[in-house]
Design a protein around this motif. Structure first.
Motif, mmCIF file in Angstrom:
data_model
loop_
_atom_site.group_PDB
_atom_site.id
_atom_site.type_symbol
_atom_site.label_atom_id
_atom_site.label_comp_id
_atom_site.label_asym_id
_atom_site.label_seq_id
_atom_site.Cartn_x
_atom_site.Cartn_y
_atom_site.Cartn_z
ATOM 1 N N TYR A 26 0.850 -1.272 0.176
ATOM 2 C CA TYR A 26 -0.161 0.145 -0.013
ATOM 3 C C TYR A 26 0.743 1.184 -0.142
ATOM 4 O O TYR A 26 0.454 2.383 -0.072
ATOM 5 C CB TYR A 26 -0.903 0.250 1.327
ATOM 6 N N VAL A 61 3.502 0.496 8.325
ATOM 7 C CA VAL A 61 2.932 1.025 9.722
ATOM 8 C C VAL A 61 3.349 0.464 10.792
ATOM 9 O O VAL A 61 4.040 -0.407 10.829
ATOM 10 C CB VAL A 61 1.212 0.999 9.515
ATOM 11 N N CYS A 86 -2.108 2.250 12.853
ATOM 12 C CA CYS A 86 -3.111 1.711 11.966
ATOM 13 C C CYS A 86 -4.236 1.729 13.145
ATOM 14 O O CYS A 86 -4.294 1.096 14.124
ATOM 15 C CB CYS A 86 -2.654 0.217 11.964
ATOM 16 N N PRO A 87 -5.315 2.443 12.645
ATOM 17 C CA PRO A 87 -6.416 2.695 13.553
ATOM 18 C C PRO A 87 -7.207 1.147 13.931
ATOM 19 O O PRO A 87 -7.735 1.257 15.033
ATOM 20 C CB PRO A 87 -7.379 3.396 12.654
ATOM 21 N N MET A 88 -7.235 0.528 12.859
ATOM 22 C CA MET A 88 -7.566 -0.872 13.570
ATOM 23 C C MET A 88 -6.847 -1.351 14.660
ATOM 24 O O MET A 88 -7.477 -2.026 15.490
ATOM 25 C CB MET A 88 -7.699 -1.974 12.364
ATOM 26 N N ASN A 114 -2.420 -7.071 12.333
ATOM 27 C CA ASN A 114 -2.731 -5.726 12.521
ATOM 28 C C ASN A 114 -3.184 -5.285 13.811
ATOM 29 O O ASN A 114 -4.266 -5.060 14.317
ATOM 30 C CB ASN A 114 -3.815 -4.997 11.541
ATOM 31 N N CYS A 171 -11.139 -2.009 9.466
ATOM 32 C CA CYS A 171 -10.080 -0.833 8.995
ATOM 33 C C CYS A 171 -11.135 0.142 8.437
ATOM 34 O O CYS A 171 -11.847 -0.009 7.732
ATOM 35 C CB CYS A 171 -9.411 -1.666 7.724
ATOM 36 N N PRO A 172 -10.793 1.325 8.790
ATOM 37 C CA PRO A 172 -11.673 2.534 8.655
ATOM 38 C C PRO A 172 -11.638 2.707 6.985
ATOM 39 O O PRO A 172 -12.462 3.275 6.149
ATOM 40 C CB PRO A 172 -11.268 3.687 9.160
ATOM 41 N N HIS A 174 -11.203 0.247 4.505
ATOM 42 C CA HIS A 174 -12.070 -0.611 3.748
ATOM 43 C C HIS A 174 -13.536 -0.552 4.055
ATOM 44 O O HIS A 174 -14.393 -0.841 3.458
ATOM 45 C CB HIS A 174 -11.594 -2.095 4.082
ATOM 46 N N GLU A 199 -10.595 -7.363 4.605
ATOM 47 C CA GLU A 199 -11.229 -6.292 5.451
ATOM 48 C C GLU A 199 -12.236 -5.653 5.008
ATOM 49 O O GLU A 199 -12.594 -4.657 5.669
ATOM 50 C CB GLU A 199 -9.951 -5.280 5.404
ATOM 51 N N CYS A 259 -5.463 4.793 2.157
ATOM 52 C CA CYS A 259 -5.312 4.552 3.763
ATOM 53 C C CYS A 259 -4.308 5.680 4.184
ATOM 54 O O CYS A 259 -3.149 5.583 3.518
ATOM 55 C CB CYS A 259 -4.603 3.261 4.195
ATOM 56 N N MET A 262 -0.739 4.842 5.235
ATOM 57 C CA MET A 262 0.119 4.164 4.323
ATOM 58 C C MET A 262 0.773 5.072 3.677
ATOM 59 O O MET A 262 1.825 4.802 2.844
ATOM 60 C CB MET A 262 -0.501 3.221 3.721
#
Ligand code: 13P
Ligand code: SF4
Length: 304
Positions: A26, A61, A86-88, A114, A171-172, A174, A199, A259, A262
């Motif tokens: 990514y 990340v 990574c927010p997730m 993740n 994942c925000p 996806h 995701e 993202c 990324m």
């Protein structure tokens, strides 16, 4: 300096520092073009574990650099942008997971890579999108806890004969991808095959011709005779898909599939990181050792 000059200087310094530069699929185009190795989370973890180099520069990340530091404690691991998170991964904490485990005593925990090192340390085994179903199928027992991605979790649950308990993360990037996005692009490209990353939300996955990790998409696109592909994952994947298949067409249904984390790392950041040998990512031994057990178990599951 222009991009070519910066790239040459990065590669010269990497040689001098005995550094291996890894880039996730990514990353920005110019980062992928410069890196020694590009790949998905699984392939990059394997490279980090196996390399003979003494320094790893991870263009990705934070959790990816942490995984490298867990697997290769004798190496210096550099993440050019420490703010690339990574927010997730941030949607679950070790305390939260301990609380969930207390509700399902004895049920094994499978954690998507993740995630933070502390969460991996609380888990029995890790997985990536490339090996998730095999990892879960390799476990004994009728139940499993799947964290932190609810979408990957539901995708796995549909393929294994186990009762699955999900953490409610996602994942925000996806998650912003909708059924309408797919319908619109399918109307314009009726012959295109739709490949999607697990995701994505379940209703989007239900429309996919093929569901796979980022690296799985390279294999599918090159081996399948179709000429057009709708790409259901982060935009960075287009760089190699187009480079490796110049006669085929790849369509990104929406620019929301980007993202921001990324995209943070620039060539200038990588150059600066090699000049200063930082920022370095380290994991304290009391976390690293149990986290490594979970990653090593994953790496021991046979791959295709
Ligand atoms: P993979 O490279 O494992 O398919 O990863 C997807 C991802 O979201 C990484 O952040
Ligand atoms: Fe995290 Fe999603 Fe970005 Fe991957 S694409 S790093 S899962 S926010």
């Amino acid at each position: 300096m222009n991009q070519n000059e910066i790239t040459s200087e990065i590669l010269r310094l990497a040689e001098e520092r005995d550094a291996l530069i890894l880039a996730h699929n990514y990353q920005r185009d110019e980062i992928q073009a410069m890196a020694h190795i590009t790949g998905d989370s699984l392939a990059l973890s394997v490279e980090a574990a196996q390399t003979g180099k003494s320094v790893i520069v991870f263009c990705g990340v934070h959790f990816m650099a942490e995984s490298a530091a867990i697997l290769a404690p004798d190496k210096t691991v550099i993440l050019p942008r420490l703010d690339a998170g990574c927010p997730m991964a941030d949607m679950i904490t070790a305390d939260g997971l301990r609380e969930m485990k207390s509700r399902y005593p004895g049920v094994p925990v499978v954690t998507y890579v993740n995630s933070s090192a502390a969460v991996k340390a609380e888990s029995d085994i890790c997985c990536t999108s490339a090996n998730a179903v095999k990892v879960v199928a390799s476990l004994n027992g009728p139940e499993v806890i799947l964290t932190p991605d609810r979408n990957l979790g539901r995708y796995i649950a549909a393929q294994v004969d186990k009762t699955c308990h999900f953490w409610d993360g996602y994942c925000p990037t996806h998650e912003r991808f909708t059924v309408d996005d797919v319908k619109k692009v399918q109307a314009d490209y009726p012959d295109a095959l739709f490949m999607a990353h697990p995701e994505c939300p379940p209703e989007v996955l239900a429309m996919a011709d093929h569901i796979c990790s980022t690296s799985g998409m390279y294999t599918f696109a090159s081996e399948n005779p179709a000429q057009q592909f709708i790409v259901g994952t982060e935009a960075g994947i287009l760089y190699r898909l187009r480079k490796e298949n110049p006669d085929k067409e790849f369509i990104l249904p929406t620019t929301r599939l980007i993202c921001p984390n990324m995209k943070l790392t620039s060539l200038e950041d990588v150059l600066h990181s090699l000049q200063t040998m930082g920022p370095q990512v380290t994991v304290p031994e009391e976390v690293r050792i149990p986290a490594k057990v979970a990653l090593d178990r994953m790496l021991a599951v046979p791959r295709d």
